[in-house]
Each structure stands twice: as C-alpha cells, then as structure tokens.
Design an enzyme around this catalytic site. Structure first.
Site, short mmCIF file in Angstrom:
data_model
loop_
_atom_site.label_atom_id
_atom_site.label_comp_id
_atom_site.label_asym_id
_atom_site.label_seq_id
_atom_site.Cartn_x
_atom_site.Cartn_y
_atom_site.Cartn_z
N ARG A 53 0.85 -1.23 0.20
CA ARG A 53 -0.14 -0.05 -0.03
C ARG A 53 0.87 1.09 -0.05
NH1 ARG A 53 -1.48 1.58 4.53
NH2 ARG A 53 -2.11 -0.31 5.39
N TYR A 106 -16.20 16.26 -16.49
CA TYR A 106 -16.66 14.81 -16.39
C TYR A 106 -17.66 14.65 -15.33
CZ TYR A 106 -16.27 9.92 -15.55
OH TYR A 106 -16.34 8.43 -15.37
N ASP A 179 -7.23 18.44 -15.72
CA ASP A 179 -7.67 17.11 -16.17
C ASP A 179 -7.23 17.02 -17.65
OD1 ASP A 179 -8.80 14.66 -17.06
OD2 ASP A 179 -10.35 14.89 -15.69
N LYS A 204 -8.09 5.79 -19.76
CA LYS A 204 -8.58 6.03 -21.44
C LYS A 204 -7.34 5.91 -22.14
CE LYS A 204 -12.34 6.80 -19.10
NZ LYS A 204 -12.64 8.24 -18.42
C1 LIG Z 1 -13.39 8.73 -17.17
C2 LIG Z 1 -12.85 9.94 -16.79
C3 LIG Z 1 -12.45 10.29 -15.27
C4 LIG Z 1 -12.81 9.53 -14.19
O1 LIG Z 1 -11.73 8.36 -14.47
P1 LIG Z 1 -12.18 6.82 -14.09
O2 LIG Z 1 -10.87 6.01 -14.21
O3 LIG Z 1 -13.40 6.31 -14.85
O4 LIG Z 1 -12.15 6.98 -12.40
C5 LIG Z 1 -11.92 11.88 -15.05
N1 LIG Z 1 -12.02 12.63 -16.11
C6 LIG Z 1 -12.11 12.49 -17.14
C7 LIG Z 1 -12.15 13.55 -18.40
C8 LIG Z 1 -12.54 10.89 -17.88
O5 LIG Z 1 -12.73 10.86 -19.16
#
Ligand SMILES: *Cc1c(COP(=O)(O)O)cnc(C)c1O
Length: 386
Positions: A53, A106, A179, A204
């Site tokens: 962890r 998001y 982000d 992603k």
């Molecule tokens: C998918 C996504 C998230 C969240 O990420 P997870 O891996 O699903 O928890 C945050 N910001 C954007 C722009 C996303 O596309």
C-alpha cells in the site's frame, strides 16, 4: 535506461522509469505481485519497500513514467481516475473551502465534488470555462482553493485557455488543476503552461487498450505532493501491480496511437461535417469549431474524440448510435477500438436535469486506430440516406 533529460516525448514514453531487471537482465521489469517485503533486520528495507500500500516497484515505475510524460516532478498512481481526484481534493480542501469547475466537466468529477465532498462542507460553483471573465467572477477571494479545468471538454469538446486560466487562478492564490485525460500529454502539456496539478484517468488514452481502470496525478509542488502521497498511503486507493504494469505497457505506444487517433478523427469530422443529416460536428480540429485557434496554439493535434448533433433529433441520434458495427456501443473512450456513446442516457445520465445536461440529439465518438476506410464505411452505413 531512465534519464529523460533532453529526450523527446516518444522516447520518454518508452523508457522513463523502465530499468531492466538487474537479476536476470529481463528487458521488461517484472510485475512485483507482492504485498510485503523481507527486511534485512528490523526496519532495514531494500529500496525503501515495506508494504505494497505504501510502495510497490511496479507502481513506482508507472509513477516515474507519469511525471516524465507531463514534464512534472512528482507522479502518483491510483486505482481509478476518481480515486486520484478524491485524494487530491482531500489533500487540498477543508470544510468551507470552495472549488470552481467547468459546467461541462466529467460527470463523475462533478458528482465527487458536489455530493461526496459537498457532504463534508466543500462548496462549488460551475462556470463556463471558455469565458475568462465568468471564471474570475466565480472565484471567491480567500475561499476558492481550486480551479478545475478540463480541455477539450466532454462531450462538446470545448477548448479553454489554460494559460489564461492559470493567470487568473494564480492572481487569486488558487491551485489550477487540469484534467488532461482527453488530450493526453502526447498532445497537450498543461504544466508547461503554468498549471499546478495534472489529473488523469489512465483508463483512457494512457492505458489505451480498454483493459484496465486507473488514475494518475502529476504535481510539481513538493509540499502538495507529500500531502497527497500521504492520503494515498493512509486511505489506500492505490493501483494494483498488474494494473500499473498494463498501464505502462499501454503508454509505450501513446505517441503513435495519438497521431493515428487524431488523423482518423479529423478525417471523420470532415466527412460528418458535410453530411446533410448532421447539424453540427464538435471537433476542435475543424476551422468552424469556436476553440479551433486556441486548440492549435495549446495542442499539437486535436485528439480522437468528437461529437455530432443530429438535425433529426433524438430519434436520428439513437438510431445512428445503435446502427454501427465497428463502432461498439459502450461508455469510456481512448482505447484502440472505436466506440460510440449516447451521452444523455449513458455517460451523462447522472447529470440529466442539471446544467451539465447533454442534449438528446448528441452522439459522441471515440475514434480508434482501425483503418480509416473501414471506419468511414461503418459511419456511412449507419447514417440516414436522404
Ligand atoms: C473517465 C474520466 C474520469 C474518471 O476516471 P475513472 O478512471 O473512470 O475513475 C475523469 N476525467 C475524465 C475526463 C474522464 O474521461
């Protein structure tokens, strides 16, 4: 091989944090699938590893990679993008603090800040991020601690001016978080434009193969990085070793994937833009997109995400989304395979009835890296013939 000084992006994406295994010479570092580590005498640790962890070499290799990709100092990796966001928010905010975020962030980010942190007394204001005056007006001096930026945004691919937002945020002592999930560091480097923290859903484009959920943060400030690493350790939302390894494996091809995602998406955007059934194509690579000039200035290509609005309304949009074969109907994005999503009932269902709501005639495409002719043929057969 791990020095990244003076190296170019595609080289960094293959080599940062990827020393070969000293015992066997294995080119690919092994997956350290272990929870704990033998100590050479009490408290005498090998390489600082004590319990997974707190630290695991496979996670370290991903964290080193993340920092190098974004040109930042400290990388941290997490079990999901939202786990990364939650740890960052907990490291910065105390009850009563205020966050300014885009009105099209998001949906999960809005839900986390509004409902989870909101329940602990954190306040927020959503604002049109491409309107700098509106953003400045939303900042509550002394109370706003975070300005949360997402560009391109989802699903309308709005572009906001990172350097302009940084200037406003810093003038008010606000931490500017970007982000960078949609662009990926291959196309956009917000730290070089002055941003303080980068957030990723590595699920992603970084992972890139739709086979792992993960998240990452890149932070330059030592004190904030230490506080966030403490939350990561104390609350435990860490990446598992196999997940970290899969993510690194995906990252190695990020640069070439993003080139292909971008060129396929541009061709598709132009094709759809000329089709009579389509009212608007939302893609920053089109000259007609309101954020085109800004995107050209702060991105090196326009990415693989685009949305379309159908003139035939909800019926036409649904029929299109359900008529494709190669583009599979699924949430998420950024994988090598093409996906189609109907936001108002899929990815954005949780924001229906709020100001983040998405119109029912919108369909979003995550354009993969298949052959462009096959993708165009699939779109063509799914579009209404006039
Ligand atoms: C998918 C996504 C998230 C969240 O990420 P997870 O891996 O699903 O928890 C945050 N910001 C954007 C722009 C996303 O596309």
């Amino acid at each position: 091989m791990s020095t990244t000084e003076n190296q170019k992006f595609s080289t960094i994406a293959i080599h940062a944090g990827q020393e070969f295994d000293p015992t066997t010479g294995a080119v690919i570092p092994p997956i350290y699938q272990t929870s704990t580590y033998v100590q050479d005498g009490i408290g005498n640790l090998r390489g600082g590893y004590e319990y997974s962890r707190g630290g695991n070499p496979t996670r370290t290799s991903l964290e080193t990679m993340l920092a190098a990709l974004e040109g930042g100092k400290h990388g941290l990796s997490f079990a999901s993008g939202l786990a990364a966001e939650d740890s960052l928010l907990r490291a910065i905010l105390v009850p009563g603090d205020h966050v300014v975020l885009g009105n099209d962030v998001y949906g999960g980010t809005h839900r986390l800040i509004n409902r989870v942190h909101g329940a602990w007394g954190v306040r927020n204001t959503t604002v049109e991020m491409s309107d700098l005056a509106a953003v400045e007006a939303a900042i509550l001096p002394g109370e706003t601690k975070i300005l949360w930026v997402e560009t391109p945004s989802n699903p309308l691919m709005k572009i906001s001016d990172i350097a302009g937002l940084v200037e406003i945020g810093h003038r008010h002592g606000v931490i500017v978080v970007v982000d960078n999930t949609f662009a990926s560091p291959a196309l956009q480097q917000p730290l070089s434009l002055g941003a303080d923290v980068i957030v990723h859903s590595t699920t992603k484009y970084l992972g890139g193969h739709s086979d792992v959920i993960g998240g990452g943060l890149v932070i330059n400030d030592d004190e904030l990085a230490e506080k966030t690493a403490f939350i990561q350790f104390a609350a435990g939302p860490v990446s598992a070793p196999l997940d970290a390894w899969l993510t690194v494996r995906g990252i190695k091809t990020l640069a070439v994937r993003m080139e292909r995602h971008s060129s396929n998406a541009l061709t598709i955007a132009r094709f759809l833009d000329s089709h009579p059934a389509i009212e608007t194509v939302y893609y920053p690579g089109l000259e007609s997109h309101p954020g085109h000039e800004l995107a050209k200035a702060q991105m090196s290509a326009f990415g693989g995400m685009l949305s379309v609005a159908f003139s035939g309304g909800e019926t036409a949009a649904r029929r299109f989304a359900e008529s494709m074969h190669l583009f599979q109907l699924a949430e998420s994005l950024g994988g090598v395979e093409s996906l189609v999503n109907y936001p108002s009932e899929m990815t954005h269902a949780s924001v229906r009835g709020t100001e983040l709501e998405v119109a029912t005639n919108i369909v979003r495409l995550s354009v993969g890296i298949e052959d462009i002719d096959d993708l165009l043929a699939d779109l063509d057969q799914a579009l209404p013939t006039s």
